[in-house]
Design a protein around this motif. Structure first.
Motif, mmCIF file in Angstrom:
data_model
loop_
_atom_site.group_PDB
_atom_site.id
_atom_site.type_symbol
_atom_site.label_atom_id
_atom_site.label_comp_id
_atom_site.label_asym_id
_atom_site.label_seq_id
_atom_site.Cartn_x
_atom_site.Cartn_y
_atom_site.Cartn_z
ATOM 1 N N HIS A 1 6.181 -28.295 -10.074
ATOM 2 C CA HIS A 1 4.819 -28.244 -9.399
ATOM 3 C C HIS A 1 5.321 -28.951 -7.917
ATOM 4 N N VAL A 2 5.133 -28.409 -6.983
ATOM 5 C CA VAL A 2 5.259 -29.185 -5.527
ATOM 6 C C VAL A 2 3.940 -29.122 -4.672
ATOM 7 N N MET A 3 3.965 -30.082 -3.878
ATOM 8 C CA MET A 3 2.744 -30.247 -3.142
ATOM 9 C C MET A 3 3.090 -31.013 -1.859
ATOM 10 N N ALA A 4 2.685 -30.529 -0.676
ATOM 11 C CA ALA A 4 3.065 -31.112 0.700
ATOM 12 C C ALA A 4 1.463 -31.389 1.386
ATOM 13 N N ARG A 5 1.288 -32.358 2.045
ATOM 14 C CA ARG A 5 -0.009 -32.658 2.545
ATOM 15 C C ARG A 5 0.321 -33.169 4.392
ATOM 16 N N THR A 6 -0.490 -32.645 4.860
ATOM 17 C CA THR A 6 -0.557 -32.915 6.309
ATOM 18 C C THR A 6 -0.831 -34.364 6.493
ATOM 19 N N ILE B 1 -3.512 -22.647 -0.720
ATOM 20 C CA ILE B 1 -3.272 -23.176 0.402
ATOM 21 C C ILE B 1 -4.431 -23.603 0.864
ATOM 22 N N LEU B 2 -4.733 -24.945 1.189
ATOM 23 C CA LEU B 2 -6.130 -25.426 1.478
ATOM 24 C C LEU B 2 -6.044 -25.999 3.025
ATOM 25 N N SER B 3 -6.990 -26.795 3.099
ATOM 26 C CA SER B 3 -7.135 -27.330 4.900
ATOM 27 C C SER B 3 -6.219 -28.480 5.153
ATOM 28 N N ASN B 4 -5.678 -29.185 4.091
ATOM 29 C CA ASN B 4 -4.752 -30.168 4.507
ATOM 30 C C ASN B 4 -3.496 -30.330 3.540
ATOM 31 N N HIS B 5 -3.475 -29.704 2.704
ATOM 32 C CA HIS B 5 -2.242 -29.266 1.674
ATOM 33 C C HIS B 5 -1.898 -28.107 1.197
ATOM 34 N N TYR B 6 -0.991 -27.922 0.732
ATOM 35 C CA TYR B 6 -0.646 -26.814 -0.200
ATOM 36 C C TYR B 6 -0.019 -27.184 -1.504
ATOM 37 N N HIS B 7 -0.214 -26.379 -2.549
ATOM 38 C CA HIS B 7 0.423 -26.438 -3.994
ATOM 39 C C HIS B 7 1.331 -25.139 -4.179
ATOM 40 N N LEU B 8 2.463 -25.344 -4.715
ATOM 41 C CA LEU B 8 3.323 -24.303 -5.409
ATOM 42 C C LEU B 8 3.628 -24.512 -6.744
ATOM 43 N N ILE B 9 3.967 -23.534 -7.501
ATOM 44 C CA ILE B 9 4.654 -23.862 -8.642
ATOM 45 C C ILE B 9 5.974 -22.808 -8.676
ATOM 46 N N LEU B 10 7.131 -23.385 -8.822
ATOM 47 C CA LEU B 10 8.264 -22.831 -8.419
ATOM 48 C C LEU B 10 9.194 -22.892 -9.664
ATOM 49 N N LYS B 11 9.998 -21.716 -9.949
ATOM 50 C CA LYS B 11 11.222 -21.604 -10.810
ATOM 51 C C LYS B 11 12.347 -21.440 -10.212
#
Length: 352
Positions: free
Chosen positions: A19-24, A68-78
């Motif tokens: 689970h990866v997440m990046a925030r502005t 994808i939200l207003s100031n961050h996004y979430h992904l689940i990657l394999k």
């Protein structure tokens, strides 16, 4: 205690789910309605989803979920090094050159690589091995994605400097229980943020894409350049007829593999999401469908425990996620240290 280095948690040679997440930067709403500047940046969510669809078609990585939200996004990657190993040298070179092209058309889309460009990779053993490794490396996916979104946004705003707050956050998902809880956490993020009331209204999420596929509408490309179906996402249900150990490389050209990630079909997953959203969303009341009970029972979770895991997944799990028994059996990649779980997780999911 300091968090373990990422190299201790993720082995690039192993199939791994994260689970990866990046925030502005400074949590500014740089993907939505920004109350400070009064500007609307919703179009940047389209940018991200366009890259996700392109990356899913080129990388040796399965895209399981996204929101994808207003100031961050979430992904689940394999990561799928097993699938990448099945590609010949030309395919490895072609995919990388579609991700990092030498030439683009007038719209900025990558042009098919020439023989000379392909030979520069496939005729150099060291470069070829490095490229093959990069194609299944989650860090390279996130590096290219964040770099391109940041550069494009900064160019649009005529700004320089950081766009994302920090390096992306990554949590390894060790077992199916953690994967299911995290998938629900990611897909229900817009509802929890009061941006939508239902799954089908949750724009720029994998759940919405899967719902659109369930409606049996023909897969089309809209004016935003996006495919409004789930063909680029990993299938939900594991097809045992394909063999549990088989890589099941996709032939569609829209995703890495055709291997699912859960042991029940898409319809039941969407029903579980809908039930969970009703438990979490304030002012909503719902009754658990009888046919969903076996799913929670197989997980060994009470409904209240399930709801807390989904609602607070990001707070409960920091480095790895899973049943405490499963986590305790794993060790870090280099120093073989034990992974730590919070006391609350062990209270929610007692060890047998």
């Amino acid at each position: 205690m300091a968090r373990l280095a990422r190299a201790e948690v993720f082995d690039p040679n192993e199939v791994t789910i994260a689970h990866v997440m990046a925030r502005t930067v400074r949590r500014c709403f740089l993907f939505g309605n920004d109350p400070v500047s009064g500007k609307n940046f919703d179009h940047r969510k389209v940018w991200i989803e366009q890259h996700l669809q392109h990356f899913a078609a080129c990388f040796g990585i399965d895209l399981i979920c996204f929101s994808i939200l207003s100031n961050h996004y979430h992904l689940i990657l394999k990561s799928r090094p097993d699938v990448v190993a099945s590609w010949d040298d030309t395919e490895v070179a072609r995919r990388w050159l579609m991700l990092c092209p030498h030439r683009k058309d007038s719209n900025g889309n990558p042009l098919p690589p020439s023989e000379c460009e392909l030979n520069a990779i496939r005729n150099c053993p060291e470069k070829l091995a490095d490229t093959r490794s990069r194609l299944s490396n989650i860090s390279w996916w996130m590096r290219l994605l964040n770099q391109r979104i940041a550069q494009r946004a900064n160019h649009e705003d005529e700004e320089t400097g950081r766009f994302f707050q920090d390096r992306y956050r990554a949590v390894r998902l060790i077992d199916e229980s953690a994967l299911l809880a995290c998938a629900a956490y990611v897909d229900l993020n817009p509802i929890r943020a009061a941006m939508a009331e239902t799954i089908e209204q949750s724009d720029h999420t994998s759940a919405q894409r899967r719902v659109e596929t369930c409606t049996e509408q023909p897969a089309t490309t809209h004016n935003d350049g996006l495919r409004h179906d789930d063909s680029f996402l990993a299938p939900v249900e594991i097809d045992e007829s394909n063999g549990e150990t088989s890589p099941v490389a996709s032939q569609s050209g829209t995703r890495c593999s055709d291997k699912g990630f859960l042991w029940f079909p898409l319809e039941q997953y969407l029903e579980l999401l809908d039930w969970t959203a009703r438990q979490i969303a304030e002012g909503k009341h719902g009754k658990t469908p009888e046919h969903l009970a076996p799913i929670l029972q197989r997980l060994g979770l009470e409904s209240s425990v399930w709801c807390e895991l989904v609602e607070d997944f990001g707070k409960l799990f920091k480095t790895v996620a899973g049943n405490p028994c499963a986590v305790d059996e794993h060790r870090s990649c280099k120093t073989h240290r034990r992974f730590r779980l919070s006391r609350r997780v062990r209270e929610l999911i007692p060890s047998d």
